[in-house]
Scaffold this motif. Structure first.
Motif, PDB file in Angstrom:
ATOM      1  N   GLU A   1       0.824  -1.217   0.000  1.00 39.65           N
ATOM      2  CA  GLU A   1       0.000   0.000   0.000  1.00 39.65           C
ATOM      3  C   GLU A   1       0.861   1.272   0.000  1.00 39.65           C
TER       4      GLU A   1
ATOM      5  N   GLU B   1       1.481   1.465  -4.007  1.00 36.10           N
ATOM      6  CA  GLU B   1       0.236   2.116  -4.441  1.00 36.10           C
ATOM      7  C   GLU B   1       0.232   3.619  -4.138  1.00 36.10           C
TER       8      GLU B   1
ATOM      9  N   PHE C   1      -1.323   5.339  -7.326  1.00 31.87           N
ATOM     10  CA  PHE C   1      -2.411   6.319  -7.190  1.00 31.87           C
ATOM     11  C   PHE C   1      -2.032   7.682  -7.783  1.00 31.87           C
TER      12      PHE C   1
ATOM     13  N   HIS D   1      -7.182   2.132   3.130  1.00 28.90           N
ATOM     14  CA  HIS D   1      -5.861   1.764   3.676  1.00 28.90           C
ATOM     15  C   HIS D   1      -5.772   2.203   5.136  1.00 28.90           C
TER      16      HIS D   1
ATOM     17  N   TYR E   1     -11.608  -5.273   2.264  1.00 31.99           N
ATOM     18  CA  TYR E   1     -10.410  -5.459   1.439  1.00 31.99           C
ATOM     19  C   TYR E   1     -10.684  -6.275   0.186  1.00 31.99           C
TER      20      TYR E   1
ATOM     21  N   HIS F   1     -11.958  -3.708  -2.080  1.00 31.94           N
ATOM     22  CA  HIS F   1     -10.830  -2.810  -2.339  1.00 31.94           C
ATOM     23  C   HIS F   1      -9.893  -3.398  -3.412  1.00 31.94           C
TER      24      HIS F   1
ATOM     25  N   GLU G   1      -9.045  -2.365  -7.381  1.00 34.16           N
ATOM     26  CA  GLU G   1      -7.682  -2.067  -7.834  1.00 34.16           C
ATOM     27  C   GLU G   1      -7.302  -2.957  -9.025  1.00 34.16           C
TER      28      GLU G   1
END
Ligand SMILES: [Fe+2]
Ligand SMILES: [Fe+2]
Length: 229
Positions: A88, A92, A97, A118, A156, A159, A163
């Motif tokens: 994360e 990410e 991101f 997160h 998650y 999530h 992603e």
């Protein structure tokens, strides 16, 4: 011939990082490890931890303080180091991101929700590590621990699925090919630096050990019963 991903990287390394030199990676029989593949198989490891959470949560509620919580504690700590601090934070939030946000469009809003998740996940991981740190479930913690683990798994799953299907493809699209390939290399370097070796293999080993301890190794046990006739 099967070449493991480290050997494939050596091939890339000797060829240099220029995009033009990279097709060697995709040569027949060689493992073609892209940034997105790395991210997605990291999700695979994290999903296996979520499966453990979902499977043990009812036992925690039933057995409470008598439940051996050592394996759960180990998995929450692994989620912290491999999922939160590495996947994360370092991949990410650092690279994926920002690239998606920069490219604009409706996915920019999605990255805000993902970051909030997160952060919520980290709060829950704190709680799970704390509630299991003695190797037993603290008195009075059983019900809330089980509930938090299930809520975490629910969050998650959604999530990681977003992603995998929206953010990672957009990330790849947002970058010129050479830059994307360079980042694939960079991700490997970060992984080696963070874990002193192949973090994916190390994490997978730990998950497999916890699955063995909790009698969750046999995939066949997850085969659904036949539907009513
Ligand atoms: Fe994420
Ligand atoms: Fe992720």
């Amino acid at each position: 011939m099967t070449v493991d991903r480290r050997s494939a990287l050596v091939l890339v390394g000797t060829a240099g990082l220029a995009g033009a030199a990279l097709p060697v990676r995709g040569a027949e029989g060689e493992e073609n490890v892209t940034a997105n593949e790395d991210l997605m198989r990291e999700h695979g490891v994290l999903r296996r931890i979520l499966i453990i959470y979902r499977e043990v949560a009812p036992n925690i509620e039933r057995a409470g303080a008598t439940m051996d919580a050592q394996a759960v504690n180990a998995m929450a700590k692994l989620f912290r180091t491999f999922g939160e601090q590495y996947h994360e934070k370092q991949l990410e939030e650092q690279f994926v991101f920002p690239a998606v946000r920069k490219s604009g469009g409706p996915l920019a809003h999605l990255t805000e929700i993902l970051v909030a998740q997160h952060n919520r996940g980290r709060e829950i991981t704190d709680f799970v590590i704390g509630a299991t740190k003695s190797g037993k479930i603290g008195t009075g913690d059983a019900a809330s621990l089980a509930r938090s683990m299930l809520e975490f798994a629910r969050m998650y799953e959604a999530h990681a699925a977003r992603e995998d299907t929206q953010i990672f493809p957009a990330f790849k699209k947002a970058l010129p090919k050479a830059q994307f390939n360079e980042l694939s290399e960079r991700f490997e370097e970060i992984e080696r630096k963070q874990f002193g070796g192949d973090g994916f293999d190390m994490a997978l080993d730990q998950v497999a050990k916890a699955e063995a301890t909790l009698h969750l190794s046999d995939l066949a046990q997850f085969t659904a019963p036949a539907p009513p006739k």
